[in-house]
Enzyme design. Sequence first.
Site, PDB file in Angstrom:
ATOM      1  N   ASP A   1      42.005  44.714  39.676  1.00 42.94           N
ATOM      2  CA  ASP A   1      42.623  44.297  38.409  1.00 42.94           C
ATOM      3  C   ASP A   1      43.870  43.460  38.653  1.00 42.94           C
ATOM      4  O   ASP A   1      44.891  43.967  39.132  1.00 42.94           O
ATOM      5  CB  ASP A   1      42.976  45.530  37.580  1.00 42.94           C
ATOM      6  CG  ASP A   1      43.446  45.178  36.168  1.00 42.94           C
ATOM      7  OD1 ASP A   1      43.268  44.011  35.760  1.00 42.94           O
ATOM      8  OD2 ASP A   1      43.979  46.063  35.485  1.00 42.94           O
TER       9      ASP A   1
ATOM     10  N   ASP B   1      42.264  36.962  34.805  1.00 43.38           N
ATOM     11  CA  ASP B   1      42.290  38.423  34.798  1.00 43.38           C
ATOM     12  C   ASP B   1      40.954  38.978  35.285  1.00 43.38           C
ATOM     13  O   ASP B   1      39.934  38.831  34.611  1.00 43.38           O
ATOM     14  CB  ASP B   1      42.593  38.931  33.389  1.00 43.38           C
ATOM     15  CG  ASP B   1      42.499  40.447  33.291  1.00 43.38           C
ATOM     16  OD1 ASP B   1      42.906  41.122  34.253  1.00 43.38           O
ATOM     17  OD2 ASP B   1      42.020  40.940  32.263  1.00 43.38           O
TER      18      ASP B   1
END
Length: 391
Positions: free
Chosen positions: A109, A290
């Site tokens: 992440d 992302d």
Amino acid sequence: MSVSPLRFTSSVRVGDVARAVVTRDAARAQKFLAGTQPHGPIAHKTPELRRRGAVAGKDSGDSRGQAQVGLSDDTQAVDDTIDATDTALIYTASLGVGSPPTDYVLIIDTGSSNTWVGANKKYKKTSTSKDTGRDVSVSYGSGFFRGREYTDHVTLSPSLTVKSQSIGVASTSRGFNNVDGILGIGPVDLTQGTIGGGTPVPTITDNLFKQGTITTESIGIFYQPSTSAGSIANGELTFGGIDSSKIVGDVNYVPITGTSPASRYWGVDQTIVYGSRGELILGLTSGIVDTGTTLILIATDAFQTYQQITGATLDQTTGLLTITASQFENLQSLFFNIGGISYELTPNAQIWPRSLNAQIGGDANSIYLVVSDLQSPSGQGLDFISMTSFT
């Protein structure tokens, strides 16, 4: 270690997984758009917390490839690489914690910066484990964890070991089935306020650099799209540089955008145009890359323009845009202009791999697009989120 595939097929109703992905990505986007850290609003940013950064991509005309985020323009290939595993919806990495290390499977992440374990496999204390006495809590929009901070040895590979790394050990968590936690590789600012005492804690990348394991504070991310079901190790993370064997052409760097809230993450400025005639989808604006977001999200007005140009319709079962076979034949490339360089997303790259439709509970004969609605108008300081579907 081997990774059990995330199971999204026979046990789900048609469209359940796809709609859950759309909902999860939208909820995550709202966290970013609200100008919040995963845990709440940024109260302040001191000079010590400000991180100069750059996001880089390859100039090749290929629609899939390597995106690098980091703090340097070091393009020399390095050996400090670990595997990333594609589970259709997310990418995971395996790392060891403790001495001897216990292996954990973590979601990669770039939109958060805390690394933690314990969602599935419980944390095993060893001689290097140290309880700091501080509580830790992070909310991700569609999930959360709470627990205790420890410092411990973290082993990414034989050549990548971090001593006394801050990790969260979950006592409770939600939304993390089939994984053990998160490998947070976002900007260090995002850890501020997540741990008792309020001060930020160095990320794994920070400590690899500070401890002299890597000479450049950067991360190269390579994801190769899958065309078959199951968990496949077809991606990688390179700490301290890039894997030059995975790119074609030059690596181009741009500064982190100065527009908030995108500036708080790995944010860039870009325009998006469609097709050979250069029809404008989204004018020059800011957004983020992302790895925790599955789809390509663009502002609502841009999404409506894209839908109109492509003739796509919103599938009520999955929540995704869908096109007919004849519309797919006429689909043209999207071009993302970042720092004066145009990156092409071909028609085939704009659709969910048809061989994986069952993984999201979709119809085997349908064609689903991976471009989705950010559910916010443009001009908000974060008008797109790109990564997993555009790598």
